[in-house]
Write a protein that holds these residues in place. Structure first.
Motif, short mmCIF file in Angstrom:
data_model
loop_
_atom_site.label_atom_id
_atom_site.label_comp_id
_atom_site.label_asym_id
_atom_site.label_seq_id
_atom_site.Cartn_x
_atom_site.Cartn_y
_atom_site.Cartn_z
N ARG A 19 2.08 -10.14 2.81
CA ARG A 19 1.05 -8.95 2.12
C ARG A 19 1.62 -7.80 1.77
O ARG A 19 1.21 -6.92 1.05
CB ARG A 19 0.11 -8.47 3.35
CG ARG A 19 -1.00 -7.50 3.13
CD ARG A 19 -2.33 -7.52 4.46
NE ARG A 19 -2.55 -8.69 4.29
CZ ARG A 19 -3.99 -9.31 3.29
NH1 ARG A 19 -4.01 -8.37 2.49
NH2 ARG A 19 -4.38 -10.23 3.54
N HIS A 23 1.39 -6.13 -2.08
CA HIS A 23 1.05 -4.63 -2.18
C HIS A 23 2.00 -3.99 -3.25
O HIS A 23 1.43 -3.19 -4.19
CB HIS A 23 0.74 -4.00 -0.87
CG HIS A 23 0.20 -2.49 -0.94
ND1 HIS A 23 -0.94 -2.32 -1.00
CD2 HIS A 23 0.99 -1.43 -1.00
CE1 HIS A 23 -1.07 -0.95 -0.99
NE2 HIS A 23 0.05 -0.29 -0.91
N VAL A 26 1.15 -5.32 -6.91
CA VAL A 26 -0.26 -4.80 -7.38
C VAL A 26 0.36 -3.34 -7.81
O VAL A 26 -0.20 -2.81 -8.71
CB VAL A 26 -1.21 -5.29 -6.39
CG1 VAL A 26 -2.38 -3.95 -6.77
CG2 VAL A 26 -1.58 -6.28 -6.07
N PRO A 32 -5.57 -4.78 -10.14
CA PRO A 32 -6.68 -4.47 -9.26
C PRO A 32 -6.37 -4.61 -7.87
O PRO A 32 -5.55 -5.59 -7.54
CB PRO A 32 -7.74 -5.25 -9.77
CG PRO A 32 -7.56 -6.01 -11.07
CD PRO A 32 -5.91 -5.90 -11.30
N ALA A 33 -6.85 -3.84 -7.01
CA ALA A 33 -6.60 -3.77 -5.51
C ALA A 33 -6.94 -5.27 -5.05
O ALA A 33 -6.19 -5.76 -3.89
CB ALA A 33 -7.09 -2.47 -4.75
N ASP A 34 -8.04 -5.74 -5.23
CA ASP A 34 -8.42 -7.18 -4.73
C ASP A 34 -7.40 -8.26 -5.10
O ASP A 34 -7.61 -9.21 -4.48
CB ASP A 34 -9.72 -7.37 -5.24
CG ASP A 34 -9.99 -7.75 -6.82
OD1 ASP A 34 -9.11 -7.43 -7.43
OD2 ASP A 34 -11.02 -8.35 -7.20
N ALA A 35 -6.41 -7.95 -5.78
CA ALA A 35 -5.50 -8.90 -6.13
C ALA A 35 -4.52 -9.33 -5.03
O ALA A 35 -3.88 -10.22 -4.81
CB ALA A 35 -4.38 -8.38 -7.44
N GLY A 37 -5.37 -9.62 -1.58
CA GLY A 37 -6.08 -10.75 -0.99
C GLY A 37 -5.76 -11.97 -1.49
O GLY A 37 -5.46 -13.22 -1.18
N GLU A 38 -5.93 -11.80 -3.00
CA GLU A 38 -5.66 -13.04 -3.92
C GLU A 38 -4.44 -13.76 -3.92
O GLU A 38 -4.18 -14.84 -3.57
CB GLU A 38 -6.13 -12.67 -5.32
CG GLU A 38 -6.50 -14.16 -6.05
CD GLU A 38 -7.22 -13.63 -7.41
OE1 GLU A 38 -7.31 -14.72 -8.21
OE2 GLU A 38 -7.66 -12.47 -7.40
#
Length: 106
Positions: A19, A23, A26, A32-35, A37-38
């Motif tokens: 994780r 972070h 990214v 994008p911040a949702d990347a 979790g992806e």
């Protein structure tokens, strides 16, 4: 006496490390911040072969590095995402002081 431990998410917090790495990536790439979790999902808790993992990560929106640059950056940055696990260090130190042999499997 012999004590054998699993490495990932037993002696070290691998889930947090991937994780943290996601972070960093990214932020570096302006994705994008949702990347985050992806990327964590693509990793499949470490089960995804690294070349496959990096190829899929490379295909995400906002990725600017080449696959080779991403691979090199992963190799150079991923280990720094691990933190020291104080409880693991204490337990291993106690076992070694008691003359146990320690094995690590993953």
């Amino acid at each position: 006496m012999l004590a054998v431990f699993d490495l990932d998410d037993t002696l070290v917090d691998r889930s947090s490390a991937i994780r943290r790495w996601a972070h960093l990536l990214v932020g570096r790439e302006g994705m994008p911040a949702d990347a985050i979790g992806e990327i964590v999902g693509i990793d499949r808790e470490g089960a995804a072969p690294r070349d496959e993992f990096l190829a899929i990560v490379h295909s995400l929106p906002g990725m600017r590095m080449t696959v080779t640059e991403l691979r090199d950056w992963y190799v150079g940055s991923y280990l720094s995402c691990y933190g020291v696990e104080d409880e693991s260090i204490r337990a291993l130190t106690m076992l070694r002081a008691a003359r146990w042999k320690i094995g690590v499997v993953t």
